[in-house]
Design an enzyme around this catalytic site. Structure first.
Site, PDB file in Angstrom:
ATOM      1  N   SER A 228       0.886  -1.091   0.084  1.00  0.00           N
ATOM      2  CA  SER A 228       0.003  -0.210  -0.074  1.00  0.00           C
ATOM      3  C   SER A 228       0.991   1.371  -0.033  1.00  0.00           C
ATOM      4  CB  SER A 228      -0.971  -0.003   1.330  1.00  0.00           C
ATOM      5  OG  SER A 228      -1.959   0.821   1.271  1.00  0.00           O
TER       6      SER A 228
ATOM      7  N   ASP B  25      -9.088  -5.502  -4.706  1.00  0.00           N
ATOM      8  CA  ASP B  25      -8.904  -3.949  -4.480  1.00  0.00           C
ATOM      9  C   ASP B  25      -9.976  -3.370  -5.189  1.00  0.00           C
ATOM     10  OD1 ASP B  25      -6.945  -3.230  -2.966  1.00  0.00           O
ATOM     11  OD2 ASP B  25      -5.401  -4.173  -4.175  1.00  0.00           O
TER      12      ASP B  25
ATOM     13  N   HIS C 147      -7.432  -5.831  -0.056  1.00  0.00           N
ATOM     14  CA  HIS C 147      -6.245  -5.138  -0.010  1.00  0.00           C
ATOM     15  C   HIS C 147      -5.493  -5.521   1.284  1.00  0.00           C
ATOM     16  CE1 HIS C 147      -4.127  -1.451  -0.414  1.00  0.00           C
ATOM     17  NE2 HIS C 147      -3.961  -1.056   0.699  1.00  0.00           N
TER      18      HIS C 147
END
Length: 321
Positions: free
Chosen positions: A153, A263, A296
């Site tokens: 991330s 995602d 994610h």
């Protein structure tokens, strides 16, 4: 799908709110579960590996490393630097040793990097810190057989910024053999008008450099200046803008751009667009990994498992599979 420039603020914030897109649990629960998984994995790693905690790489209070060292007599000892996520404002190195669980068994050193998250740290500082952390690691561990990066991330953004460094400004030129960029952000412009930028305050600190007469601006001029400065900070810290420098600095690096199946569309687009830009640049080695049945969060949590697809790819890249 609409371009991010055409989205209203609510939709843009939803696109850049990863917890809203998990297929496994609610937004609040997926974040709590994520923190728990990282902490438990790091505790396991600290029980398995020899550890050197809070090793300084600079003079700042937050400029510390945690090192997870395997018990091995082999001279073939690769080292992986892990850069944590948390939108540059959450998490720390204290939950970032989890990937050492399978790697130390294979004779791999893992280094978890701490950096000053917002609001204490701004984007320029964080990028500078992680670059200096790499310099410190290769100075302290010059005997390693290969240097690798892994970031998740916001950490994938920072890892990409490391790959895009002009090392002539530093005392050494790291030879980074491989990098795993997992569910990252590579263009910061879309997040400028979202909640993500509120603690980052990309204009703060930049403002004083531009003008000392802020109190004398005409109506509307202050907002215009802020928007220009936001954009300047975002552009110089967007890996998507720095591919020519990446080619100069990291052409020998195997780059894996990984993205979670679950995602958000805009997060997926960030990875896909960055991959396409790298892939179309002559001389770069890059692959895209679209990881099925992941969101994610568990796309990175599962690196605690030696049989996980990305763990196996990393070990293969290091010649340790």
């Amino acid at each position: 799908m609409s371009r991010w420039e055409d989205m209203n603020k609510d939709e843009l914030e939803r696109q850049f709110s990863p917890s809203q897109w998990s297929h496994r649990m609610s937004a609040d629960d997926v974040i709590k579960s994520h923190v728990t998984a990282l902490k438990e994995g790091t505790e396991r790693a600290r029980g398995l590996a020899q550890t050197l905690l809070n090793v300084p790489y600079g003079e700042g209070e937050g400029e510390k490393l945690d090192v997870y060292v395997p018990t091995t007599t082999s001279l073939d000892v690769p080292l992986v630097i892990y850069l944590h996520g948390g939108y540059w404002q959450f998490l720390s190195k204290e939950e970032s040793g989890f990937m050492a669980v399978p790697l130390v068994h294979k004779g791999v050193v893992v280094v978890a990097v701490g950096y000053d998250i917002a609001p204490k740290g701004n984007m320029d500082l964080m990028v500078s810190q992680v670059r200096r952390s790499v310099v410190s690691v290769i100075q302290q561990y010059s005997h390693i057989s290969g240097l690798y990066l892994c970031g998740h991330s916001a950490g994938a953004h920072l890892a990409a910024m490391i790959l895009s460094t002009d090392w002539s400004q530093y005392s050494v030129t790291p030879q980074i053999k491989g990098a795993f960029l997992v569910s990252g952000i590579y263009d910061l412009l879309p997040i400028l008008s979202t909640y993500v930028n509120e603690p980052l305050k990309m204009t703060e600190g930049q403002l004083r450099k531009t003008s000392s007469s802020a109190n004398h601006w005409k109506p509307g001029q202050r907002e215009d200046i802020f928007q220009v400065l936001d954009r300047e900070v975002a552009l110089r810290n967007s890996p998507s803008q720095l591919v020519p420098q990446l080619k100069l600095s990291s052409s020998n690096c195997d780059i894996v751009v990984a993205v979670a199946q679950k995602d958000s569309p805009e997060f997926r687009k960030q990875s896909e667009d960055y991959y396409k830009t790298l892939e179309s640049t002559e001389g770069l080695k890059v692959t895209l990994e679209d990881v099925p049945n992941t969101d994610h969060f568990n796309i990175i949590e599962q690196l605690v498992d030696g049989d996980y697809h990305l763990t196996q790819l990393l070990l293969k890249m290091m010649g340790k599979s």
